[in-house]
Design a protein around this motif. Sequence first.
Motif, PDB file in Angstrom:
ATOM      1  N   ASN A  53      -9.554  -5.558   0.489  1.00 18.52           N
ATOM      2  CA  ASN A  53      -8.493  -5.540   1.071  1.00 18.52           C
ATOM      3  C   ASN A  53      -8.325  -5.858   2.552  1.00 18.52           C
ATOM      4  O   ASN A  53      -7.488  -5.451   3.328  1.00 18.52           O
ATOM      5  N   VAL A  89      -0.291   5.062  -0.718  1.00 19.98           N
ATOM      6  CA  VAL A  89      -1.278   5.160   0.623  1.00 19.98           C
ATOM      7  C   VAL A  89      -0.351   5.904   1.601  1.00 19.98           C
ATOM      8  O   VAL A  89       0.325   5.004   2.578  1.00 19.98           O
ATOM      9  N   HIS A 112      -7.642   5.669   1.602  1.00 22.53           N
ATOM     10  CA  HIS A 112      -7.455   5.005   0.390  1.00 22.53           C
ATOM     11  C   HIS A 112      -6.984   3.541   0.292  1.00 22.53           C
ATOM     12  O   HIS A 112      -6.998   3.013  -0.816  1.00 22.53           O
ATOM     13  N   ALA A 164       0.895  -1.286   0.138  1.00 23.45           N
ATOM     14  CA  ALA A 164       0.023   0.009   0.087  1.00 23.45           C
ATOM     15  C   ALA A 164       0.648   1.146   0.116  1.00 23.45           C
ATOM     16  O   ALA A 164       0.553   2.096  -0.650  1.00 23.45           O
ATOM     17  N   LYS A 183      -9.099   1.485  -1.171  1.00 25.40           N
ATOM     18  CA  LYS A 183      -9.541   1.310  -2.640  1.00 25.40           C
ATOM     19  C   LYS A 183      -8.522   0.993  -3.571  1.00 25.40           C
ATOM     20  O   LYS A 183      -8.474   0.865  -4.998  1.00 25.40           O
ATOM     21  N   THR A 184      -7.184   0.818  -2.871  1.00 26.43           N
ATOM     22  CA  THR A 184      -5.914   0.694  -3.673  1.00 26.43           C
ATOM     23  C   THR A 184      -5.933  -0.972  -4.324  1.00 26.43           C
ATOM     24  O   THR A 184      -6.241  -1.883  -3.578  1.00 26.43           O
ATOM     25  N   SER A 185      -5.335  -1.209  -5.359  1.00 27.52           N
ATOM     26  CA  SER A 185      -5.344  -2.459  -5.812  1.00 27.52           C
ATOM     27  C   SER A 185      -3.969  -3.218  -5.239  1.00 27.52           C
ATOM     28  O   SER A 185      -2.907  -2.721  -5.522  1.00 27.52           O
ATOM     29  N   GLN A 232       2.349   2.117  -3.205  1.00 27.02           N
ATOM     30  CA  GLN A 232       1.533   2.811  -4.398  1.00 27.02           C
ATOM     31  C   GLN A 232       0.815   4.092  -3.902  1.00 27.02           C
ATOM     32  O   GLN A 232      -0.135   4.511  -4.153  1.00 27.02           O
TER      33      GLN A 232
END
Lengths: 254, 254
Positions: B127, A38, A234, A33, A237-239, A36
């Motif tokens: 997640n 977060v 966030h 995370a 919603k993060t992949s 990316q």
Amino acid sequence: MIKSVVFLLGVFLFVSCSQHRPQKLVQVSTIDALLQGVYDGNTSLQTLGKYGDFGIGTFNGLDGEMILLDGHFYQIKADGKIYHPESDVQTPFASVTNFEPGKEYPLNKLSYSGLKATIDSLAPSPNLFYAIKLKGTFEKVKTRSVPMQRKPYPPLVEVTENQPEFETVNVSGTLVGFYCPPYVTGLNVPGYHLHFLSDDKNFGGHLLAFELKSGQLQIDQINEFSLKIPTEGHFLKTSLDEDLSEELQKAEGE
Amino acid sequence: MIKSVVFLLGVFLFVSCSQHRPQKLVQVSTIDALLQGVYDGNTSLQTLGKYGDFGIGTFNGLDGEMILLDGHFYQIKADGKIYHPESDVQTPFASVTNFEPGKEYPLNKLSYSGLKATIDSLAPSPNLFYAIKLKGTFEKVKTRSVPMQRKPYPPLVEVTENQPEFETVNVSGTLVGFYCPPYVTGLNVPGYHLHFLSDDKNFGGHLLAFELKSGQLQIDQINEFSLKIPTEGHFLKTSLDEDLSEELQKAEGE
Ligand SMILES: [Zn+2]
Ligand SMILES: [Zn+2]
């Protein structure tokens, strides 16, 4: 008579309930995370401090490198200076434990790779977690920090491409951090992840390299790993299903 | 006066200290260790039961499929029958939690893929972890178990190549298991992993397929993941740094 029994029970429970220092690595959020972007904090230092007295991480907005040592938080910002963050400051990613001091191994004339080889040989298995503390005097130490970010947050590899790096010589201080087993991929940094803090609290950061004169190494084996997962923001919603090992090597490698 | 204060403090502490039902997914060992034949139990059911009242796993020597439901352990062996293991029986791999019953979603005429799509749409984020319970009547349920293994233990994919499979129709029972986020790769099964137990306790196992007539779905969101790591035995010497996603898909897939 009953009241005195409960009087003792109350004292016993109070002592055992509050003195219970859980022996685990407690981690907030995941490294993937953070990779990316977060960077919004989700846990206060006040809360984090309840999980342990020793550890590493970063701060809200990626504002520098965190060290937790002997129960005190230190913040090494991008200007290379060391600050003392308030307890309401938040962290987006951190790993802490209650450091149980154990055997001390005297070490001399050693670099980062030498330290890793030494710990690899002392550690019972690569499949456990270890908290690592090396207090000593160093010929040379090289560290980096990361600058506070503005939204929309860039991924970590973009930030660390221009990371401020710092170097000092003839310094006494402490290496603070962890060895994590290979199966933490996606969660934390597999292998060694150490930070440095000088005794005079004037120099520190994410460790890149060092030359040790002499010091004392302590290894605290940890048999439980606990992940506290952010429930808002966030992170949700993060992949998080890609393999970011390459990005991790760039961002956290030496 | 002091004694009565402590009297109340004692009662309060006793109640709060003992009533604290941690809301987390507690896992013993890792799926990658199980994939590589680490079947020796390391935790007793007595200990495992302290971590939760709901979950799935297997038993020492891979002796069948485990279901923990409402605080009771069930063992579905390779003969398809359901046994009640003693509390000193050990597990090499299991995931448990304290199931917090919440909203009930009525479902009708649904298969495994339909259930996954439904939960995906109801769950706030991919997640997080979710404990999943679906109680209902089923047109058809298909499960498998795994036979007790002898040393030297074969890898799991070899065992499941000849797994005994079972099928029944018109049965009432409960689906028990978890959704785990993608970042558990190497630790647990990413995605859905469910077991089945019939109400009459005569049919069950690792879920392969089903056709639901009607039932009630409950989803318990879990925000903390805790890994208890074996500190002795084969786990310590097993190499856990390869990507075993393919093997996992073969062994645990539908
Ligand atoms: Zn770092
Ligand atoms: Zn299963």
